[in-house]
Design a protein around this motif. Structure first.
Motif, short mmCIF file in Angstrom:
data_model
loop_
_atom_site.label_atom_id
_atom_site.label_comp_id
_atom_site.label_asym_id
_atom_site.label_seq_id
_atom_site.Cartn_x
_atom_site.Cartn_y
_atom_site.Cartn_z
N GLU A 45 28.88 39.99 37.34
CA GLU A 45 29.98 40.77 36.66
C GLU A 45 30.52 41.79 37.60
N ASN A 46 29.90 42.65 38.22
CA ASN A 46 30.26 43.82 39.19
C ASN A 46 30.91 43.23 40.44
N SER A 49 34.30 41.59 39.14
CA SER A 49 35.14 42.75 38.30
C SER A 49 36.45 43.07 38.92
#
Length: 102
Positions: A45-46, A49
């Motif tokens: 996710e990071n 992102s």
């Protein structure tokens, strides 16, 4: 769907000359060594992102339709050399966040 793609049953290659594509380095394959599923999800996710934030900024007038937009991750060499199970784990940690926040 991910299992079918990883096993080679459902392969496609979205082609585009669009400027709305980008690459991140290192590649997604680097996450295959993360054993904890929650940690893996957070790491991917990071990692993704910035790409999803860019997509949101470009498509902000269509936010209500985000869940209908296809997301293509063009992971290549590093992902190909992983075992199918590792590829599936990494890919499962990716695009769903884009839809989750729509």
């Amino acid at each position: 769907e991910i299992t079918a793609a990883v096993s080679g049953d459902m392969l496609s290659f979205p082609g585009t000359e669009s400027r709305w594509t980008d690459r991140l380095r290192p590649g997604l394959d680097t996450f295959s060594t993360v054993s904890d599923e929650d940690e893996l999800d957070e790491a991917i996710e990071n990692y993704l992102s910035p790409l999803f934030e860019f997509a949101r900024s470009v498509l902000h007038t269509k936010e209500s339709q985000f869940s209908k937009f296809p997301v293509f991750l063009r992971a290549t060499a590093g992902m190909r050399i992983l075992e199918a199970e590792s590829r599936a784990r990494v890919m499962a940690g990716g695009p769903r966040d884009f839809y989750k926040q729509a």
